[in-house]
Design a protein around this motif. Structure first.
Motif, PDB file in Angstrom:
ATOM      1  N   UNK A  49      30.898  51.252  33.204  1.00  0.00           N
ATOM      2  CA  UNK A  49      32.292  51.242  32.758  1.00  0.00           C
ATOM      3  C   UNK A  49      33.213  51.397  33.962  1.00  0.00           C
ATOM      4  N   UNK A  50      32.933  52.360  34.811  1.00  0.00           N
ATOM      5  CA  UNK A  50      33.779  52.598  35.979  1.00  0.00           C
ATOM      6  C   UNK A  50      33.754  51.410  36.941  1.00  0.00           C
ATOM      7  N   UNK A  51      32.609  50.784  37.082  1.00  0.00           N
ATOM      8  CA  UNK A  51      32.502  49.609  37.952  1.00  0.00           C
ATOM      9  C   UNK A  51      33.383  48.469  37.447  1.00  0.00           C
ATOM     10  N   UNK A  52      33.329  48.215  36.150  1.00  0.00           N
ATOM     11  CA  UNK A  52      34.143  47.144  35.561  1.00  0.00           C
ATOM     12  C   UNK A  52      35.628  47.485  35.679  1.00  0.00           C
ATOM     13  N   UNK A  53      35.989  48.741  35.400  1.00  0.00           N
ATOM     14  CA  UNK A  53      37.395  49.154  35.503  1.00  0.00           C
ATOM     15  C   UNK A  53      37.902  49.016  36.939  1.00  0.00           C
ATOM     16  N   UNK A  54      37.077  49.424  37.902  1.00  0.00           N
ATOM     17  CA  UNK A  54      37.481  49.279  39.310  1.00  0.00           C
ATOM     18  C   UNK A  54      37.752  47.825  39.658  1.00  0.00           C
ATOM     19  N   UNK A  55      36.904  46.934  39.161  1.00  0.00           N
ATOM     20  CA  UNK A  55      37.080  45.505  39.420  1.00  0.00           C
ATOM     21  C   UNK A  55      38.388  45.005  38.815  1.00  0.00           C
ATOM     22  N   UNK A  56      38.643  45.355  37.564  1.00  0.00           N
ATOM     23  CA  UNK A  56      39.854  44.893  36.885  1.00  0.00           C
ATOM     24  C   UNK A  56      41.120  45.437  37.545  1.00  0.00           C
ATOM     25  N   UNK A  57      41.062  46.683  37.959  1.00  0.00           N
ATOM     26  CA  UNK A  57      42.219  47.291  38.620  1.00  0.00           C
ATOM     27  C   UNK A  57      42.444  46.649  39.988  1.00  0.00           C
ATOM     28  N   UNK A  58      41.365  46.437  40.733  1.00  0.00           N
ATOM     29  CA  UNK A  58      41.521  45.871  42.074  1.00  0.00           C
ATOM     30  C   UNK A  58      42.058  44.439  42.035  1.00  0.00           C
ATOM     31  N   UNK A  59      41.730  43.676  41.002  1.00  0.00           N
ATOM     32  CA  UNK A  59      42.245  42.320  40.866  1.00  0.00           C
ATOM     33  C   UNK A  59      43.633  42.281  40.230  1.00  0.00           C
ATOM     34  N   UNK A  60      44.135  43.430  39.795  1.00  0.00           N
ATOM     35  CA  UNK A  60      45.469  43.496  39.210  1.00  0.00           C
ATOM     36  C   UNK A  60      45.523  43.158  37.728  1.00  0.00           C
ATOM     37  N   UNK A  61      44.369  43.089  37.071  1.00  0.00           N
ATOM     38  CA  UNK A  61      44.344  42.775  35.645  1.00  0.00           C
ATOM     39  C   UNK A  61      44.683  43.991  34.785  1.00  0.00           C
TER      40      UNK A  61
END
Length: 165
Positions: A49-61
């Motif tokens: 969950x944290x990995x996916x959230x980090x990805x979405x946040x870093x891409x600005x989604x």
């Protein structure tokens, strides 16, 4: 003609988690908390969950500040909501208090602007003005339900009454 192979259920969880998250945020803007809850319902591990959230946040989604700002602007402009109702709705969606305050400030939720919106809502909903006490009570109740504090609602009803004379 050959049928396509069914999707493998044992795909990498992070890949499955990302697919779930992207499908979820593709429908509308979401908060980090909403996406976290959705991924938890998909029975992903906390690390996934944290990995996916980090990805979405870093891409600005995912951006709770942007979400709060747009939500506050929309609710004020489209639904004539007051500060209290907007703040309550954002808190229920998991937005941090400081982001809520910043969003309300950016959306122009100061006292004068809120008063003008409240009076405008009353003039729109009740164009004939108050004819009796019951009309003023209904107007006050409408404003309180829309999230205006009691003092702001009372001030707006007095102004609406004065203008209608």
């Amino acid at each position: 003609m050959r049928q396509p192979a069914p999707a493998k259920r044992d795909a990498a969880p992070a890949g499955r988690g990302a697919a779930i998250a992207y499908a979820f945020i593709n429908r509308r803007e979401r908060t980090v908390s909403e996406v976290r809850e959705r991924l938890a319902r998909a029975e992903l591990s906390e690390a996934e969950v944290e990995s996916v959230l980090d990805e979405l946040i870093s891409f600005g989604y995912l951006d709770d500040a942007r979400y709060a700002r747009l939500y506050a602007q929309d609710r004020q402009a489209l639904d004539s909501w007051g500060r209290e109702r907007i703040a309550r709705a954002l808190a229920q969606r998991g937005v941090a208090g400081e982001l809520i305050e910043a969003a309300l400030a950016a959306a122009g939720a100061d006292d004068a602007a809120e008063h003008a919106r409240a009076v405008g809502l009353l003039e729109q909903r009740f164009p004939m003005g108050p004819r009796e006490q019951r009309d003023r009570e209904r107007a006050y109740g409408l404003l309180v339900r829309r999230g205006y504090d009691s003092e702001a609602a009372a001030d707006a009803v007095r102004e609406w009454r004065r203008r209608a004379r």
